[in-house]
Motif scaffolding. Sequence first.
Motif, PDB file in Angstrom:
ATOM      1  N   ALA A 109       5.784   3.205 -19.327  1.00  0.00           N
ATOM      2  CA  ALA A 109       7.094   3.605 -18.559  1.00  0.00           C
ATOM      3  C   ALA A 109       8.257   4.385 -19.401  1.00  0.00           C
ATOM      4  CB  ALA A 109       7.618   2.069 -18.597  1.00  0.00           C
ATOM      5  N   SER A 110       7.786   4.972 -20.511  1.00  0.00           N
ATOM      6  CA  SER A 110       8.894   5.994 -21.211  1.00  0.00           C
ATOM      7  C   SER A 110       8.656   7.371 -20.626  1.00  0.00           C
ATOM      8  CB  SER A 110       8.739   5.809 -22.595  1.00  0.00           C
ATOM      9  OG  SER A 110       7.378   6.080 -23.138  1.00  0.00           O
ATOM     10  N   LEU A 111       7.405   7.564 -19.790  1.00  0.00           N
ATOM     11  CA  LEU A 111       7.322   8.675 -19.449  1.00  0.00           C
ATOM     12  C   LEU A 111       8.002   9.258 -18.054  1.00  0.00           C
ATOM     13  CD1 LEU A 111       3.481   8.385 -20.156  1.00  0.00           C
ATOM     14  CD2 LEU A 111       5.257   9.408 -21.615  1.00  0.00           C
ATOM     15  N   PRO A 112       9.066  10.222 -18.183  1.00  0.00           N
ATOM     16  CA  PRO A 112       9.792  10.334 -16.992  1.00  0.00           C
ATOM     17  C   PRO A 112       8.888  10.849 -15.686  1.00  0.00           C
ATOM     18  CG  PRO A 112      10.574  11.647 -19.118  1.00  0.00           C
ATOM     19  CD  PRO A 112       9.297  11.030 -19.306  1.00  0.00           C
ATOM     20  N   ARG A 113       8.083  11.741 -15.952  1.00  0.00           N
ATOM     21  CA  ARG A 113       7.275  12.033 -14.673  1.00  0.00           C
ATOM     22  C   ARG A 113       6.510  11.052 -14.008  1.00  0.00           C
ATOM     23  NH1 ARG A 113       4.165  16.849 -17.210  1.00  0.00           N
ATOM     24  NH2 ARG A 113       2.849  17.067 -15.260  1.00  0.00           N
ATOM     25  N   ASP A 182       6.447  -9.363 -30.216  1.00  0.00           N
ATOM     26  CA  ASP A 182       6.291  -8.247 -29.262  1.00  0.00           C
ATOM     27  C   ASP A 182       7.456  -8.297 -28.372  1.00  0.00           C
ATOM     28  OD1 ASP A 182       3.992  -7.862 -29.783  1.00  0.00           O
ATOM     29  OD2 ASP A 182       2.868  -9.163 -28.271  1.00  0.00           O
ATOM     30  N   ILE A 183       8.260  -9.241 -27.965  1.00  0.00           N
ATOM     31  CA  ILE A 183       9.365  -9.192 -27.209  1.00  0.00           C
ATOM     32  C   ILE A 183      10.744  -8.360 -27.715  1.00  0.00           C
ATOM     33  CG2 ILE A 183      11.445 -10.470 -26.557  1.00  0.00           C
ATOM     34  CD1 ILE A 183       9.806 -12.741 -25.452  1.00  0.00           C
ATOM     35  N   GLN A 184      10.743  -8.366 -29.138  1.00  0.00           N
ATOM     36  CA  GLN A 184      11.811  -7.659 -29.897  1.00  0.00           C
ATOM     37  C   GLN A 184      11.303  -6.167 -29.818  1.00  0.00           C
ATOM     38  OE1 GLN A 184      11.711  -9.996 -33.163  1.00  0.00           O
ATOM     39  NE2 GLN A 184      13.558 -10.910 -32.660  1.00  0.00           N
ATOM     40  N   GLN A 185      10.087  -5.905 -29.829  1.00  0.00           N
ATOM     41  CA  GLN A 185       9.433  -4.452 -29.932  1.00  0.00           C
ATOM     42  C   GLN A 185       9.647  -3.842 -28.640  1.00  0.00           C
ATOM     43  OE1 GLN A 185       5.559  -4.680 -31.456  1.00  0.00           O
ATOM     44  NE2 GLN A 185       6.029  -4.622 -33.601  1.00  0.00           N
ATOM     45  N   ARG A 186       9.335  -4.645 -27.694  1.00  0.00           N
ATOM     46  CA  ARG A 186       9.335  -4.287 -26.095  1.00  0.00           C
ATOM     47  C   ARG A 186      10.892  -3.817 -25.979  1.00  0.00           C
ATOM     48  NH1 ARG A 186       7.121  -6.423 -21.396  1.00  0.00           N
ATOM     49  NH2 ARG A 186       5.991  -8.029 -22.342  1.00  0.00           N
ATOM     50  N   ASP A 187      11.666  -4.905 -26.198  1.00  0.00           N
ATOM     51  CA  ASP A 187      13.244  -4.675 -25.968  1.00  0.00           C
ATOM     52  C   ASP A 187      13.656  -3.344 -26.696  1.00  0.00           C
ATOM     53  OD1 ASP A 187      13.525  -7.027 -24.743  1.00  0.00           O
ATOM     54  OD2 ASP A 187      14.789  -7.942 -26.264  1.00  0.00           O
ATOM     55  N   ALA A 188      13.120  -3.022 -27.808  1.00  0.00           N
ATOM     56  CA  ALA A 188      13.768  -1.818 -28.452  1.00  0.00           C
ATOM     57  C   ALA A 188      13.197  -0.668 -27.908  1.00  0.00           C
ATOM     58  CB  ALA A 188      13.079  -1.702 -29.926  1.00  0.00           C
ATOM     59  N   ARG A 189      11.858  -0.594 -27.627  1.00  0.00           N
ATOM     60  CA  ARG A 189      11.215   0.629 -26.743  1.00  0.00           C
ATOM     61  C   ARG A 189      11.752   0.497 -25.369  1.00  0.00           C
ATOM     62  NH1 ARG A 189       5.634   0.001 -27.805  1.00  0.00           N
ATOM     63  NH2 ARG A 189       5.697  -1.493 -26.266  1.00  0.00           N
ATOM     64  N   SER A 191      14.932  -0.033 -24.246  1.00  0.00           N
ATOM     65  CA  SER A 191      16.297   0.305 -24.476  1.00  0.00           C
ATOM     66  C   SER A 191      16.542   1.763 -25.053  1.00  0.00           C
ATOM     67  CB  SER A 191      16.997  -0.673 -25.493  1.00  0.00           C
ATOM     68  OG  SER A 191      16.822  -2.028 -25.128  1.00  0.00           O
ATOM     69  N   ALA A 192      15.609   2.034 -25.766  1.00  0.00           N
ATOM     70  CA  ALA A 192      15.747   3.360 -26.389  1.00  0.00           C
ATOM     71  C   ALA A 192      15.199   4.549 -25.678  1.00  0.00           C
ATOM     72  CB  ALA A 192      14.973   3.381 -28.134  1.00  0.00           C
ATOM     73  N   ARG A 193      14.266   4.306 -24.531  1.00  0.00           N
ATOM     74  CA  ARG A 193      13.919   5.449 -24.081  1.00  0.00           C
ATOM     75  C   ARG A 193      14.814   6.265 -23.324  1.00  0.00           C
ATOM     76  NH1 ARG A 193      11.013   1.532 -19.696  1.00  0.00           N
ATOM     77  NH2 ARG A 193      12.842   1.488 -18.314  1.00  0.00           N
ATOM     78  N   SER A 194      14.756   7.681 -23.142  1.00  0.00           N
ATOM     79  CA  SER A 194      15.623   8.584 -22.577  1.00  0.00           C
ATOM     80  C   SER A 194      15.799   8.301 -21.153  1.00  0.00           C
ATOM     81  CB  SER A 194      15.401   9.909 -22.931  1.00  0.00           C
ATOM     82  OG  SER A 194      13.899  10.262 -22.355  1.00  0.00           O
ATOM     83  N   VAL A 195      14.709   8.041 -20.297  1.00  0.00           N
ATOM     84  CA  VAL A 195      14.866   7.940 -18.789  1.00  0.00           C
ATOM     85  C   VAL A 195      15.155   6.348 -18.647  1.00  0.00           C
ATOM     86  CG1 VAL A 195      13.855   9.859 -17.854  1.00  0.00           C
ATOM     87  CG2 VAL A 195      12.561   8.220 -18.712  1.00  0.00           C
TER      88      VAL A 195
END
Length: 235
Positions: A109-113, A182-189, A191-195
Amino acid sequence: MNHSSLLTPHSSPIPVIAIDGPSASGKGTVAALVARELGFHYLDSGAIYRVTALAAQHAGIALDDETALAELAGKLNVRFDNGEIWLNGEKVGEAVRTEESGNAASKIASLPRLREALLAFQRSFRKAPGLVADGRDMGSVVFPDATLKIFLTASAGVRAERRYKQLMEKGMRANLARILQDIQQRDARDSARSVAPLQKCADASLLDTDALTIAAAVNEVLRRYQANRPPGVWN
Ligand code: DC
């Protein structure tokens, strides 16, 4: 004076209730119940990311291969039918509900394309009489013109306990400390992604469910929808 607006029937767009929020906040349960109450369609956009990750794993595509993933997402053969997900003609079942599947979904989900390639499919769920869509970017990106935007959340501890209970009830193995991590790691990822990062957009209203039952959260969404719905839309 122009009377055309009086003469032409009011054509309201198909209403959308966008419910965004972090994982395990209960937004899926609330969204599905709101949809049932209103007789609306329901889009679980997280399931689309999860099933895309599963399809990638079946096809041997690495979860960071953006080009191959975007291509796969563009021709995904997925059908949602009465709470069941079908991938390439086969029932997916609980395989997309595991923590591993959620983590794989969060990675792709962090991949814009890839996100871009899934837009049209998500928007195809907008059908009369209306849609309730849950995810991370329903209000900000996929349905920016949604009738009502809710940011539904709960503290990480409460969410971990809810997810733990849910897994136990399904007879799946679960470890509370691991789930919280897991929830904390997933929240961080997420929330931090650019798209399309996980964040409350300015025109969304906050719904904190720490102290709310599911029924109370559903009623609150319905109340806000009734207060927001455009004239001419009956549900
Ligand atoms: O809602 P969920 O836990 O089933 O979603 C799984 C992952 O998919 C989540 O970690 C982030 C991603 N996701 C997203 O980026 N955008 C969405 N609209 C829905 C889910």
